[in-house]
Design a protein around this motif. Structure first.
Motif, short mmCIF file in Angstrom:
data_model
loop_
_atom_site.label_atom_id
_atom_site.label_comp_id
_atom_site.label_asym_id
_atom_site.label_seq_id
_atom_site.Cartn_x
_atom_site.Cartn_y
_atom_site.Cartn_z
N ALA A 87 31.89 24.25 48.24
CA ALA A 87 33.25 24.77 48.35
C ALA A 87 33.86 25.03 46.98
N GLY A 88 33.49 24.21 45.99
CA GLY A 88 34.03 24.40 44.65
C GLY A 88 33.67 25.76 44.08
N TRP A 89 32.41 26.13 44.21
CA TRP A 89 31.97 27.43 43.67
C TRP A 89 32.44 28.57 44.55
N SER A 90 32.51 28.35 45.87
CA SER A 90 33.09 29.37 46.75
C SER A 90 34.56 29.58 46.41
N THR A 91 35.24 28.48 46.07
CA THR A 91 36.64 28.57 45.68
C THR A 91 36.80 29.41 44.42
N TYR A 92 35.89 29.21 43.48
CA TYR A 92 35.97 29.99 42.24
C TYR A 92 35.80 31.48 42.54
N SER A 93 34.83 31.82 43.41
CA SER A 93 34.59 33.24 43.71
C SER A 93 35.78 33.87 44.41
N MET A 94 36.29 33.20 45.44
CA MET A 94 37.44 33.75 46.16
C MET A 94 38.71 33.65 45.32
N GLY A 95 38.78 32.60 44.52
CA GLY A 95 39.94 32.45 43.63
C GLY A 95 40.02 33.58 42.63
N ALA A 96 38.87 34.04 42.15
CA ALA A 96 38.86 35.16 41.21
C ALA A 96 39.46 36.41 41.85
N ILE A 97 39.12 36.64 43.13
CA ILE A 97 39.66 37.80 43.83
C ILE A 97 41.16 37.66 44.03
N VAL A 98 41.59 36.50 44.50
CA VAL A 98 43.01 36.30 44.80
C VAL A 98 43.83 36.28 43.52
N PHE A 99 43.34 35.60 42.48
CA PHE A 99 44.07 35.59 41.21
C PHE A 99 44.15 36.99 40.62
N ARG A 100 43.10 37.77 40.83
CA ARG A 100 43.17 39.16 40.37
C ARG A 100 44.25 39.93 41.11
N ASN A 101 44.23 39.87 42.45
CA ASN A 101 45.20 40.62 43.25
C ASN A 101 46.63 40.14 43.03
N GLN A 102 46.82 38.81 43.10
CA GLN A 102 48.17 38.28 42.93
C GLN A 102 48.60 38.24 41.47
N GLY A 103 47.62 38.10 40.57
CA GLY A 103 47.95 38.14 39.15
C GLY A 103 48.50 39.49 38.75
N ILE A 104 47.88 40.56 39.24
CA ILE A 104 48.40 41.90 39.00
C ILE A 104 49.81 42.03 39.58
N GLN A 105 50.00 41.44 40.76
CA GLN A 105 51.32 41.48 41.39
C GLN A 105 52.38 40.83 40.50
N LEU A 106 52.06 39.66 39.95
CA LEU A 106 53.02 38.96 39.08
C LEU A 106 53.28 39.72 37.79
N ILE A 107 52.25 40.35 37.24
CA ILE A 107 52.42 41.14 36.01
C ILE A 107 53.34 42.33 36.26
N LEU A 108 53.11 43.01 37.37
CA LEU A 108 53.98 44.15 37.72
C LEU A 108 55.41 43.69 37.93
N ASN A 109 55.59 42.52 38.56
CA ASN A 109 56.93 42.00 38.77
C ASN A 109 57.62 41.69 37.45
#
Length: 514
Positions: A234-256
Motif C-alpha cells: 500500500a505504501g508504494w501504491s500510495t506513492y503512485s496514486m499520490g503522484a497523480i493526485v498531487f499533480r492534479n490538485q497541485g496544479i489546482q492550488l497553483i492556479l488558485n
C-alpha cells in the motif's frame, strides 16, 4: 461462469455504467455550476481538493486489498483471504482515525493562510472543509468492501451502486437550484449523505454474501506479518496514486494562488470531464485486473502478460472511440453543457484528455507489475516524473507563462512515462516490446488516424448549429468498423462472432501468436 464470459459481462456492466454516469455527471455539473455560480463552484473544487490530496490513499488501499485477495484466490487459499480482509479492514480503520486528527489540525492553515478565498466566504469554506474530511473517512472505510467486490469479480453490483450514486448526485444538483439557503454548504452536506448511502450498500451486501467479509475483528485475526505485507504494498501504491493526485490538485492550488477561482472553475470542469471518461477505461481495468492477479497467483506468467496486453489494447480502444470526437467538438459541447464556459476550459480539457489517451496506451501492462508485487522501483521511476510536473508548472506560471505552456509540459511528461513502461516491464516481467507494439500499438493507429481525419474535416468543412449531434455519432460508427477490421485480430473477431451467436465454448480470451 468461465473467466472469459465473466470478463465480458463485467466489461459490459462497467461500460454501461460509464456511459450512464458520464451523462448524469454532465448534467449534474451543469446544474451545480448554475446553482453555485462559477466562483462558489471553484471554491468547492479547491477546498475539496485539499482533502482529496490525501484521498488517493483510499484508492491505494483498494488496489492493495484487491491485489492480495485476487492473488490468493489464484492459489485457492481461503484462510489467507480471510486474514487479508480482516487485517485490511483494521488498517483502514486506524488510517481513517489518523486522517480526522491530522486534517482537522490543518484546517486553519489551509483556509485562512494558504487558499485564496473570496472575502466573506471563509467560514463557509471552513465548514465545507470539515464535511469533506468526513466524506474522505467514509470513503476510506468503504474501500475494503469495494476491493472485495472487485476481487470477487462482482462488477455488476458495483456498477449498480455507482449508477445509483450518479442519479442521487443529479437529483441533488436539481434540488439545490430551488433552495434559498447557502447552496454551497447544503451541497457539501448532501454529498456527505451520498457517501453514507454508498458504504451501507457495499458493507451490508458483502456481509450477507461473502464468508470472508466481517466487521468484528478479533485479536487473533490480527497478524503483524500480514499488516506489514499489506502496508508495504500500500505504501508504494500510495506513492503512485499520490503522484497523480498531487499533480492534479497541485496544479489546482497553483492556479488558485496565481490566477484565482475563475481559472479554478475552468480546470475543475476539465478534471470533471476527465473523471467521467476515466470510467470508460476503468470498465476494462476492473473487469480484467482480477484475472491478471489470479494468473500470477497460479504461476502462469505468460497468461498474465497476455491479459495485460489485452487490457492496454481494449481500454485504449474504447477510450479513443469516445474521447477523440469529443476533443474536436469540445467548444460546442461545453457551450451546450454549461451556460457559462469559464475562460481556458476548452484548452485544459483538450490537453488533459490527450494526456489520458497517451498514458492509457501502455497502462494495462502496469497491472503486470502490480501482479508480481515488486513495485518499489517501478513506482519510483514511473511516477516521480508525474509528480515533478507540479514544481515545473509552478515556476512557469510564476514566471508569467500561460497555462497553455504549462499544460504542454504536462502532456510531454505523460508521453515520457507511457513510453518508459515498455523497457522496464521487459526487463522485470519478460514483456516482448516488439510483440506489444505489433499487437497493441500498431492496431490502434488506423483507429487514431481515422478519428483525427473525421474530426478535422468536421470542424473545417461543416458549419451548422449543434454539429456534434451529427459528427460524434458518425465518428463512433465509422470507428466501430475500423476497430472490427483493423484493431481486432482475426482470432478476436472470430471469438466475438461465436459469443454473439452463442456458439462459443472457449474458456479464455484468444491470444495472438508471437
Amino acid at each position: 461462469m468461465d473467466s472469459t464470459k465473466r470478463i465480458i459481462i463485467n466489461t459490459l456492466a462497467q461500460y454501461s455504467r460509464s456511459l450512464l454516469n458520464i451523462l448524469l455527471s454532465l448534467f449534474s455539473t451543469r446544474y451545480i455550476v448554475e446553482a453555485l455560480g462559477v466562483s462558489d463552484y471553484g471554491l468547492y473544487v479547491v477546498v475539496g481538493g485539499v482533502v482529496a490530496l490525501l484521498g488517493f490513499i483510499t484508492n491505494a488501499l483498494v488496489m492493495t486489498t484487491q491485489r492480495f485477495v485476487s492473488f490468493y484466490f489464484g492459489k485457492s487459499n481461503k484462510e489467507k483471504i480471510h486474514k487479508i480482509f480482516a487485517n485490511s479492514l483494521f488498517i483502514h480503520f486506524i488510517f481513517s482515525l489518523l486522517m480526522i486528527v491530522v486534517l482537522l489540525c490543518m484546517k486553519d492553515l489551509f483556509i485562512y493562510h494558504w487558499l485564496n478565498i473570496p472575502a466573506g466566504r471563509e467560514n463557509i469554506a471552513a465548514n465545507v472543509y470539515v464535511i469533506t474530511i468526513f466524506m474522505l473517512v467514509i470513503t476510506i472505510l468503504t474501500a475494503p468492501f469495494k476491493a472485495l467486490f472487485i476481487a470477487r469479480e462482482n462488477i455488476v453490483y458495483i456498477s449498480v451502486v455507482e449508477v445509483f450514486d450518479g442519479v442521487l448526485k443529479l437529483g441533488i444538483a436539481v434540488w439545490i437550484l430551488f433552495t434559498d439557503t447557502d447552496r454551497l454548504l447544503l451541497y457539501a452536506i448532501l454529498m456527505l449523505s451520498i457517501q453514507i448511502v454508498n458504504i451501507m450498500a457495499y458493507s451490508i451486501f458483502a456481509l450477507h454474501k461473502y464468508k470472508e467479509c466481517h466487521i468484528l475483528i478479533s485479536y487473533r485475526e490480527l497478524d503483524l506479518s500480514y499488516i506489514r505485507q499489506l502496508a508495504g504494498f500500500a505504501g508504494w501504491s500510495t506513492y503512485s496514486m499520490g503522484a497523480i493526485v498531487f499533480r492534479n490538485q497541485g496544479i489546482q492550488l497553483i492556479l488558485n494562488r496565481f490566477l484565482g477561482t475563475i481559472v479554478n472553475a475552468a480546470y475543475g470542469i476539465a478534471m470533471q470531464v476527465y473523471s467521467s471518461l476515466a470510467f470508460v477505461a476503468s470498465s476494462i481495468l476492473n473487469a480484467m485486473n482480477p484475472q491478471i492477479m489470479k494468473a500470477e497467483g497460479e504461476g502462469n506468467r505468460k497468461l498474465m502478460l497476455q491479459l495485460a496486453e489485452k487490457e492496454s489494447k481494449y481500454s485504449t480502444m474504447l477510450l479513443m472511440v469516445i474521447t477523440i470526437p469529443l476533443i474536436f467538438e469540445l467548444p460546442d459541447v461545453l457551450a451546450l453543457w454549461l451556460k457559462e464556459v469559464p475562460p481556458g476550459c476548452v484548452i485544459f480539457c483538450q490537453f488533459i484528455l490527450c494526456g489520458f489517451i497517451i498514458d492509457q496506451a501502455t497502462y494495462g501492462i502496469n497491472t503486470a507489475v502490480l501482479a508480481t508485487g515488486k513495485i518499489k522501483y517501478y513506482t519510483l521511476l514511473m511516477y516521480t516524473p508525474k509528480l515533478l510536473i507540479v514544481p515545473t508548472i509552478y515556476y512557469l506560471i510564476r514566471a508569467g507563462y500561460s497555462p497553455f505552456v504549462a499544460m504542454s509540459v504536462y502532456l510531454m511528461a505523460e508521453a515520457f512515462v507511457s513510453i518508459a513502461r515498455l523497457p522496464y516491464i521487459k526487463r522485470t516481467c519478460g514483456l516482448g516490446i516488439r510483440h506489444f507494439l505489433k499487437t497493441v500499438i500498431i492496431p490502434l493507429c488506423p483507429l487514431l488516424l481515422t478519428q483525427c481525419a473525421i474530426g478535422y474535416c468536421s470542424i473545417s468543412f461543416i458549419n451548422m448549429e449543434h454539429r456534434y449531434l451529427l459528427t460524434i455519432p458518425f465518428s463512433i460508427v465509422i470507428c466501430g468498423c475500423m476497430m472490427w477490421f483493423f484493431t481486432l485480430s482475426s482470432s478476436e473477431r472470430e471469438y466475438a462472432c461465436k459469443i454473439l451467436t452463442r456458439k462459443s465454448n472457449v474458456v479464455s480470451i484468444p491470444h495472438d501468436e508471437d
